[in-house]
Scaffold this active site. Structure first.
Site, short mmCIF file in Angstrom:
data_model
loop_
_atom_site.label_atom_id
_atom_site.label_comp_id
_atom_site.label_asym_id
_atom_site.label_seq_id
_atom_site.Cartn_x
_atom_site.Cartn_y
_atom_site.Cartn_z
N HIS A 209 -12.73 -17.12 -6.54
CA HIS A 209 -11.59 -16.24 -6.01
C HIS A 209 -11.81 -17.42 -4.58
CE1 HIS A 209 -11.51 -12.30 -3.75
NE2 HIS A 209 -10.84 -12.13 -4.46
N LYS B 263 -10.01 -7.55 -12.43
CA LYS B 263 -11.24 -7.97 -11.64
C LYS B 263 -12.29 -7.95 -12.93
CE LYS B 263 -10.15 -9.14 -7.66
NZ LYS B 263 -9.83 -10.71 -7.14
N ASP C 32 -4.92 -15.63 -6.11
CA ASP C 32 -5.79 -15.05 -5.81
C ASP C 32 -7.06 -15.63 -6.46
OD1 ASP C 32 -7.72 -12.88 -4.93
OD2 ASP C 32 -7.31 -11.64 -7.10
N ARG D 15 -11.56 -0.21 -6.49
CA ARG D 15 -12.40 -0.66 -7.72
C ARG D 15 -13.79 -0.06 -7.31
NH1 ARG D 15 -14.91 -3.96 -6.95
NH2 ARG D 15 -14.34 -4.95 -5.43
N SER E 96 -10.35 -10.22 2.30
CA SER E 96 -9.35 -8.95 2.32
C SER E 96 -9.02 -9.42 3.98
CB SER E 96 -9.59 -7.73 1.83
OG SER E 96 -8.25 -6.75 2.67
N ARG F 259 -0.80 -1.39 -2.95
CA ARG F 259 -1.50 -1.75 -4.00
C ARG F 259 0.36 -3.15 -5.23
NH1 ARG F 259 -4.69 -6.80 -3.40
NH2 ARG F 259 -6.63 -5.46 -3.34
N LYS G 284 -5.11 -15.00 3.52
CA LYS G 284 -5.58 -16.14 2.70
C LYS G 284 -4.10 -15.93 1.26
CE LYS G 284 -7.83 -14.21 -0.86
NZ LYS G 284 -6.93 -13.55 -1.99
N THR G 285 -3.39 -14.96 1.43
CA THR G 285 -1.94 -14.39 1.13
C THR G 285 -1.42 -15.52 1.55
OG1 THR G 285 -2.84 -12.74 -0.36
CG2 THR G 285 -0.70 -13.17 0.08
#
Length: 632
Positions: free
Chosen positions: A319, A298, A356, A152, A337, A423, A341-342
Site C-alpha cells: 500500500h 479495495k 496507491d 468503505r 491518509s 473522492r 503520500k500522493t
C-alpha cells in the site's frame, strides 16, 4: 462528430498534451527509442480544425542506459481515451451466455454492456440520471452521490472460512478478516444472482489487476449501474484489444448488487444489512447495500495481498505510491491518509508509476492499477496541481459538493457537509508525467511517511534494515482535527504495513518479504515526518511542504549521504545534521522545541505508545523485530 462540449474539453487537453511531449521524450530516451512516435509514446498534439491527433516524430540523441536501469516490460499502453475501444453491446436471449456471466448463474439479462468506452459510459450515466455533471475547470466531469456510505464499511467485510482449506490455514482471521460460513455465503451469492436475473440489462467489465504479466489477475465486475462500471474502468488496467477479451476466463468475479440489502442479516450472523463478502476458494465475491466505489477497488487489493505472497517465488503487495527518476531509479512512498503520500510522489522531476497499490517481484516494482483515486478535500490547483488538472471528462467525482454559478455546477472541494472523504477517480494518463510502462527496477529508496502530531519525530531519519521492519509493522501516524469526524486532539494510530485494513495474511509475512527485498537489493529506508515541529499540535507548526520536499529531494538525489548523522537516544535512528535547503535547527526535533522538559515527556509518551502497540508482534515472524524499537 465532436460536440461543443468535446471541443471545450479537447482544447484543455491539447495544451496539456504539448507539455507532456518533453516527459515522453525523456522516457523514450530511457527506453532506447530513437524517435518519439505513436508506436512508442503516443500523439503530441490535437488539431481542432481537422478533429484528429497529429503524430510527430522527434529525433532524439539517445544515451543508452545500462541494462539493469531499463524499464522491464514493454508496455502496450496507448495514451488517451480513444485507446480504450473494446466495447461490445450484446443483445438477445443468449446475451448473458455470450458475455460469460452465465458461469455464475446470471442468465436473464438480454442486454449486456461489456467494457463500454468512456464516451458510452458518460452517455449512459446521463441517460440513466445517475448523477450530475460538474463543470470542473479542465473539463465537464460526471459526479455521483454514494448515499450513506461515503467510505468503505470494514465492519461489514467478511471472508468465507472453509475449515482445513488452504485459505483457512493462511488467512489472518480476526477483526480485518472476519469469518463467515460457506452456507451464509451461498445464501448471499444466490440472492445476488437472483437479483440480476430480474434485470433486463447488466454492465460487465473485464479487465486486469497488476502490470506484471506473470502474476496479472483477470478480474470481472458485474454491475447494475453504469457509473460503477465507469469507476472500475478508471481504476483497473483496461484491455486494449478485442483479442485480450477472447475467451476471457476471470480469476475472480465480483457481483455488485449495491441496490439490495440483507434484511435478515441478524439471522445470518452479519453486522448490518450491508455485506461485502469474499470467497477465495470459489473465486467470487458479492456486495450488498453500499454504493461506495472504493469497495470494488479495495476488495481486489485485499486479494492481491493473499495471492502474491503465495506465488512462487513470493511477491510483496504494498500500500504505497511509487515514482521513478530519469535514470531508472524508483522510490516507494508508504503512508496513511494525510501523510502526503500522493503529494510527495507527484514530483515534477520524476515519473509517477502509481499512487496507491503496487507489487515488488524479483525484477522490480509494478503498479496494480490503471488509475488513481484521490481525496478532494480542500483541493486547489496550487496545492495539488496534478490531481486538480486530472479532474476532467472521464474522471468520476464521488460525494463532492456542487455550487451553482449561473447555469454551471462548480465543484466545491471546501464544502465537506456531505463528507470529508470526497473522492475522484481518473485514468492514470490524466497525470501529465505518468510512467507509461507502469513498472520499474528495484527501488533505491523507501520512504515511510508519518504525520506526527506530537512533534517529536525528526523531519527525516535514516533507518537500519531492522528499524525499517519495526516501523513498517508499526505503520504509525497521528489523527488530528479534520482527518476524521470527532477528532479534536492528536490521536496516535498504528496500521500494520501502512495498510492493515487490506492485509489478508499475518502482517509479519509481509515484513519478512520486505526484509528479504531490502537485504537482497540494498534499498535504503527512511522515516519522513510531515507532521509537526517545535511542539505538538496546537503549539508547534506543521512542517512546511517546502521543507519536506527538500528532505525528500535529498534522499532521492543522494545528497543526504553527504551529511553527518547523529543517533537518537530513544528511537535509535540516524538524524542528519545538515541538508540542502532545510533549516538545520529543524532537523533534530529537540532543538526546535522551546520547552525541553515538555519535549522529553512527549517523546517518552510516543515511544511508550510504539512499544505497547508492538507487543502483539513479539515472537511472531521469522525475526523478532521488537529489538529494533525505541528504548526507554
Amino acid at each position: 462528430m465532436l460536440t461543443a462540449q468535446s471541443n471545450r474539453i479537447l482544447s484543455h487537453t491539447a495544451n496539456a498534451v504539448s507539455v507532456r511531449v518533453a516527459a515522453r521524450a525523456l522516457a523514450a530516451c530511457a527506453q532506447g527509442y530513437n524517435n518519439l512516435s505513436s508506436s512508442s509514446y503516443g500523439s503530441s498534439a490535437f488539431d481542432l480544425k481537422k478533429k484528429k491527433f497529429l503524430i510527430h516524430e522527434y529525433p532524439i540523441k539517445t544515451a543508452r542506459l545500462p541494462q539493469h536501469q531499463k524499464f522491464r516490460y514493454q508496455s502496450t499502453y496507448t495514451e488517451g481515451r480513444n485507446a480504450y475501444n473494446v466495447s461490445k453491446i450484446i443483445k438477445g436471449p443468449n446475451a448473458s451466455s455470450e458475455a460469460g456471466i452465465d458461469a455464475v448463474g446470471i442468465t436473464n439479462p438480454a442486454t449486456i454492456y461489456r467494457n463500454l468506452t468512456f464516451q458510452e459510459l458518460y452517455d449512459h450515466e446521463v441517460e440513466n440520471k445517475e448523477g450530475s455533471i460538474a463543470n470542473a475547470e479542465y473539463g465537464d466531469t460526471f459526479t455521483v452521490d454514494t448515499g450513506k456510505f461515503t467510505g468503505r464499511s470494514p465492519n461489514d467485510k467478511f471472508m468465507v472460512k472453509y475449515p482445513g482449506s488452504e485459505s483457512d490455514k493462511n488467512l489472518d482471521w480476526g477483526k480485518v478478516n472476519q469469518p463467515t460460513t460457506p452456507e451464509v455465503y451461498k445464501t448471499l451469492f444466490d440472492r445476488a444472482v437472483a437479483h440480476f436475473n430480474t434485470l433486463d440489462k447488466a454492465y460487465v467489465f473485464d479487465g486486469f489487476c497488476g502490470a506484471n504479466p506473470r502474476t496479472q489477475k483477470k478480474i470481472r465486475f458485474i454491475h447494475e449501474i453504469s457509473w460503477q462500471q465507469h469507476f472500475v474502468t478508471n481504476m483497473f488496467i483496461r484491455p486494449e484489444s478485442h483479442e485480450q477479451l477472447e475467451g476471457f476466463e476471470p480469476d475472480f468475479t465480483i457481483i455488485n448488487a449495491c441496490s439490495q440489502v440483507v434484511e435478515d442479516w441478524k439471522e445470518l450472523g452479519l453486522h448490518s444489512d450491508t455485506a461485502v463478502v469474499f470467497d477465495v476458494e470459489q473465486k467470487t465475491a458479492v456486495i450488498f447495500g453500499t454504493w461506495y466505489g472504493g469497495e470494488n477497488k479495495k476488495g481486489i487489493f485485499s486479494l492481491m495481498h493473499y495471492w502474491l505472497p503465495m506465488h512462487d517465488p513470493p511477491q510483496l503487495p504494498m500500500h504505497c505510491s511509487a515514482n521513478v527518476g530519469q535514470d531508472g531509479d524508483s522510490a516507494l512512498f508508504f503512508g496513511l491518509s494525510g501523510t502526503g503520500k500522493t503529494t510527495l510522489s507527484a514530483d515534477p522531476h520524476r515519473y509517477l508509476i502509481g499512487d496507491d497499490e503496487h507489487g515488488w517481484d524479483e525484477e522490480g516494482v509494478y503498479n496494480f492499477e490503471g488509475g488513481c483515486y484521490a481525496k478532494t478535500i480542500n483541493l486547489t490547483e496550487e496545492t495539488e496541481p496534478d490531481i486538480y488538472k486530472a479532474i476532467k471528462t472521464d474522471a468520476l467525482l464521488e460525494n463532492v459538493a456542487l455550487k451553482e454559478e449561473g447555469e454551471k455546477l462548480i465543484p466545491d472541494y471546501f464544502d465537506v457537509s456531505k463528507t470529508e472523504n470526497g473522492r475522484v477517480s481518473y485514468p492514470i494518463y490524466h497525470i501529465d508525467n505518468f510512467h507509461k510502462p507502469q513498472t520499474a527496477g528495484h527501488p533505491r529508496n523507501i520512504l515511510f511517511l508519518t504525520c506526527d502530531a506530537f512533534g517529536v519525530l525528526p523531519p527525516v531519519s535514516k533507518l537500519s534494515s531492522g528499524q525499517a521492519m519495526y516501523h513498517f509493522l508499526s505503520g504509525y501516524t497521528a489523527k488530528v482535527a479534520g482527518t476524521e469526524r470527532g477528532i479534536k486532539e492528536p490521536q496516535a494510530t498504528f496500521s500494520a504495513c501502512f495498510g492493515a485494513a487490506f492485509l489478508t495474511l499475518h502482517p509479519t509475512r509481509y515484513a519478512d518479504l520486505l526484509q528479504e527485498k531490502l537485504d537482497t537489493h540494498g534499498s535504503s529506508a527512511y522515516l519522513v515526518n510531515t507532521g509537526w515541529t517545535g511542539g505538538a499540535y496546537g503549539v508547534g507548526q506543521r512542517m512546511s511542504i517546502n521543507a519536506t520536499r527538500s528532505c525528500v529531494d535529498a534522499i532521492l538525489d543522494g545528497s543526504i549521504h553527504s551529511s553527518e548523522f547523529e543517533k537518537d537516544e530513544i528511537f535509535g535512528f540516524e538524524i542528519p545534521k545538515t541538508l540542502p535547503n532545510v533549516d538545520s535547527h529543524l532537523l533534530n526535533p529537540k532543538n526546535a522545541w522551546e520547552d525541553h522538559e515538555s519535549y522529553e515527556e512527549t517523546v517518552e509518551k510516543l515511544a511508550t505508545m510504539y512499544i505497547k502497540n508492538f507487543e502483539k508482534y513479539e515472537g511472531k515472524g521469522s525475526v523478532d523485530y521488537t529489538q529494533f524499537g525505541p528504548k526507554l
